[in-house]
Scaffold this motif. Structure first.
Motif, mmCIF file in Angstrom:
data_model
loop_
_atom_site.group_PDB
_atom_site.id
_atom_site.type_symbol
_atom_site.label_atom_id
_atom_site.label_comp_id
_atom_site.label_asym_id
_atom_site.label_seq_id
_atom_site.Cartn_x
_atom_site.Cartn_y
_atom_site.Cartn_z
ATOM 1 N N CYS A 9 0.819 -1.217 0.000
ATOM 2 C CA CYS A 9 0.000 0.000 0.000
ATOM 3 C C CYS A 9 0.853 1.268 0.000
ATOM 4 O O CYS A 9 0.361 2.347 -0.351
ATOM 5 C CB CYS A 9 -0.938 0.004 1.206
ATOM 6 S SG CYS A 9 -2.219 -1.268 1.143
ATOM 7 N N VAL A 10 2.103 1.147 0.388
ATOM 8 C CA VAL A 10 3.007 2.297 0.396
ATOM 9 C C VAL A 10 3.835 2.354 -0.894
ATOM 10 O O VAL A 10 4.014 3.425 -1.489
ATOM 11 C CB VAL A 10 3.941 2.240 1.625
ATOM 12 C CG1 VAL A 10 4.951 3.380 1.577
ATOM 13 C CG2 VAL A 10 3.132 2.306 2.909
ATOM 14 N N LEU A 11 4.308 1.196 -1.358
ATOM 15 C CA LEU A 11 5.209 1.167 -2.502
ATOM 16 C C LEU A 11 4.499 1.447 -3.825
ATOM 17 O O LEU A 11 5.073 2.091 -4.713
ATOM 18 C CB LEU A 11 5.909 -0.196 -2.573
ATOM 19 C CG LEU A 11 6.884 -0.497 -1.433
ATOM 20 C CD1 LEU A 11 7.468 -1.899 -1.580
ATOM 21 C CD2 LEU A 11 7.999 0.538 -1.387
ATOM 22 N N VAL A 12 3.266 0.964 -3.975
ATOM 23 C CA VAL A 12 2.564 1.184 -5.245
ATOM 24 C C VAL A 12 2.293 2.670 -5.494
ATOM 25 O O VAL A 12 2.587 3.177 -6.584
ATOM 26 C CB VAL A 12 1.268 0.356 -5.285
ATOM 27 C CG1 VAL A 12 0.421 0.753 -6.489
ATOM 28 C CG2 VAL A 12 1.591 -1.127 -5.352
ATOM 29 N N PRO A 13 1.738 3.420 -4.532
ATOM 30 C CA PRO A 13 1.610 4.866 -4.777
ATOM 31 C C PRO A 13 2.951 5.544 -5.050
ATOM 32 O O PRO A 13 3.018 6.461 -5.876
ATOM 33 C CB PRO A 13 0.967 5.382 -3.480
ATOM 34 C CG PRO A 13 0.241 4.209 -2.927
ATOM 35 C CD PRO A 13 1.091 3.027 -3.257
ATOM 36 N N LEU A 14 4.005 5.094 -4.372
ATOM 37 C CA LEU A 14 5.324 5.671 -4.634
ATOM 38 C C LEU A 14 5.768 5.378 -6.060
ATOM 39 O O LEU A 14 6.334 6.257 -6.740
ATOM 40 C CB LEU A 14 6.330 5.109 -3.628
ATOM 41 C CG LEU A 14 7.762 5.642 -3.725
ATOM 42 C CD1 LEU A 14 7.781 7.150 -3.512
ATOM 43 C CD2 LEU A 14 8.662 4.951 -2.714
ATOM 44 N N ALA A 15 5.512 4.157 -6.551
ATOM 45 C CA ALA A 15 5.854 3.816 -7.928
ATOM 46 C C ALA A 15 5.057 4.660 -8.919
ATOM 47 O O ALA A 15 5.582 5.070 -9.965
ATOM 48 C CB ALA A 15 5.605 2.331 -8.174
ATOM 49 N N LEU A 16 3.797 4.937 -8.610
ATOM 50 C CA LEU A 16 2.990 5.785 -9.492
ATOM 51 C C LEU A 16 3.528 7.202 -9.551
ATOM 52 O O LEU A 16 3.555 7.831 -10.621
ATOM 53 C CB LEU A 16 1.541 5.803 -8.999
ATOM 54 C CG LEU A 16 0.784 4.471 -9.071
ATOM 55 C CD1 LEU A 16 -0.590 4.610 -8.430
ATOM 56 C CD2 LEU A 16 0.654 3.990 -10.499
ATOM 57 N N VAL A 17 3.988 7.715 -8.404
ATOM 58 C CA VAL A 17 4.567 9.064 -8.386
ATOM 59 C C VAL A 17 5.855 9.103 -9.201
ATOM 60 O O VAL A 17 6.100 10.034 -9.978
ATOM 61 C CB VAL A 17 4.805 9.507 -6.931
ATOM 62 C CG1 VAL A 17 5.576 10.823 -6.891
ATOM 63 C CG2 VAL A 17 3.474 9.656 -6.197
ATOM 64 N N LEU A 18 6.701 8.063 -9.038
ATOM 65 C CA LEU A 18 7.964 8.031 -9.777
ATOM 66 C C LEU A 18 7.747 7.860 -11.279
ATOM 67 O O LEU A 18 8.496 8.411 -12.095
ATOM 68 C CB LEU A 18 8.851 6.903 -9.246
ATOM 69 C CG LEU A 18 9.327 7.059 -7.795
ATOM 70 C CD1 LEU A 18 10.131 5.844 -7.361
ATOM 71 C CD2 LEU A 18 10.158 8.333 -7.629
ATOM 72 N N ALA A 19 6.726 7.094 -11.656
ATOM 73 C CA ALA A 19 6.465 6.885 -13.079
ATOM 74 C C ALA A 19 5.953 8.151 -13.753
ATOM 75 O O ALA A 19 6.213 8.375 -14.941
ATOM 76 C CB ALA A 19 5.456 5.751 -13.263
ATOM 77 N N GLY A 20 5.238 8.973 -13.017
ATOM 78 C CA GLY A 20 4.723 10.204 -13.592
ATOM 79 C C GLY A 20 3.396 9.989 -14.294
ATOM 80 O O GLY A 20 3.023 8.866 -14.652
#
Length: 376
Positions: free
Chosen positions: A214-225
């Protein structure tokens, strides 16, 4: 994008009937021009756009603007590219068009609106209320924590479908897609934990992995743009689907091993939900007729409602059995207290008899000694 359609008025126009243009699906908003004149606008055409992907459009074609020969319909569609949305269903698109008598197209519009919007909104409101109740119930009673996780799953699904209610949000598309993807991860984690807790199984490692997810997926979405959102969400969606399928299989395995009566009802519900989810995902990826994924999207909330009713029934039955057990225990306590009191009374009477007998013997001995002394 601009679309142009050239058509000729049919027999309905000759008979004086009102003609209409029926658009089953458009993403995400449109304006319609008949022979250069605006006849329909469904919302804001600039960012943030009005979200009308699930709302079919019925556009009356005024007879005063129709020419005897060729007529031109220009449709301006404002949407988002596929790379910037999490689901293909929210990418900019325009379905096939139908032009005909409004009386014949109105029922199609009403039926499609009921399936795509009204029914989904009713299910969403039901899930929101039921999920909130179940979450509070499970939070209060920690021994039945699976109720709280089911409530979180229901509320998460209802919030995802809230896009049907909130068509004009003061948020950009990137923010909305990020929130929807994060809610999907949260709802999937709640679903996995519900299935595990409902099977009376817990592993702290799985709990930590789901929290990390639940923490890593939103972070991956932010990094992907926002311009690379779709491929990331597609991978995450299939991973979440595999997690739910694995948790469902484990849950059914535990029920089968324990010979639980809930095996077959849960097996039918989980199989129907898994099939509907796979059909919806496949139809979205293949770009099939929107009717198929829309109907498949209705199955999971219906299953949640049925499952919630079953959980409430089981909880009510458990409370009833607990009340009956409590009443039976109180009856046993009263009977035991009466028995103890009766025994105490008997012991008291016996003790009085023993004291009396001992006193009688003492007096008799005293009389015997005194009489013996006097005779001597």
């Amino acid at each position: 994008m601009w679309y142009r359609v050239v058509f000729q008025p049919g027999k309905a126009s000759e008979r004086g009937e009102l003609s209409a243009l029926y658009i089953p699906q458009v993403c995400t908003n449109l304006e319609v021009y008949l022979n250069g004149e605006p006849v329909h606008a469904s919302g804001r055409m600039e960012e943030p756009l009005t979200h009308n992907c699930n709302h079919p459009q019925l556009v009356p074609l005024p007879a005063a603007l129709l020419a005897p020969g060729d007529n031109t319909i220009d449709i301006k569609v404002a949407g988002h590219p596929l790379a910037e949305v999490g689901s293909r269903a929210r990418a900019g698109s325009l379905s096939a068009l139908r032009i005909g008598p409004q009386s014949e197209l109105a029922w199609r519009h009403s039926w499609q609106t009921a399936v795509n919007v009204s029914f989904v909104q009713s299910l969403g409101a039901t899930l929101l209320l039921m999920g909130g109740f179940m979450f509070v119930l499970g939070f209060i009673n920690r021994r039945e924590s699976y109720l709280a996780y089911f409530g979180a799953l229901s509320v998460g699904w209802a919030l995802i479908d809230a896009r049907l209610w909130l068509r004009s949000l003061p948020l950009t598309n990137a923010v909305v897609e990020f929130l929807l993807a994060s809610l999907a991860v949260f709802a999937a984690a709640a679903g996995v934990l519900f299935l595990l807790r409902y099977a009376r199984w817990r592993d702290r490692r799985v709990d930590r992995l789901l929290i990390a997810q639940c923490v890593l997926v939103p972070l991956a979405l932010v990094l992907a743009g926002p311009t690379h959102l779709h491929p990331v969400v597609t991978v995450v969606t299939w991973l979440l689907t595999l997690e739910l399928l694995a948790a469902s299989a484990f849950h059914l395995q535990v029920l089968w091993r324990t010979a639980s009566r809930s095996f077959w009802p849960m097996a039918l519900l989980l199989a129907a939900g898994a099939l509907a989810l796979l059909v919806e995902l496949a139809a979205r990826q293949l770009g099939a007729d929107p009717t198929v994924p829309n109907l498949a999207h209705l199955v999971p909330p219906v299953i949640f409602v049925l499952l919630g009713l079953r959980l409430v029934q089981q909880h009510g039955r458990a409370l009833q059995e607990a009340e009956l057990g409590k009443a039976h225990l109180e009856q046993r306590v009263r009977e035991a207290a009466a028995e103890i009191e009766r025994n105490f009374r008997q012991l008291a009477e016996l003790k009085v008899e023993q004291v009396t007998e001992r006193e009688r013997k003492r007096i008799a001995a005293d009389l015997h000694d005194d009489l013996g002394a006097k005779l001597l």
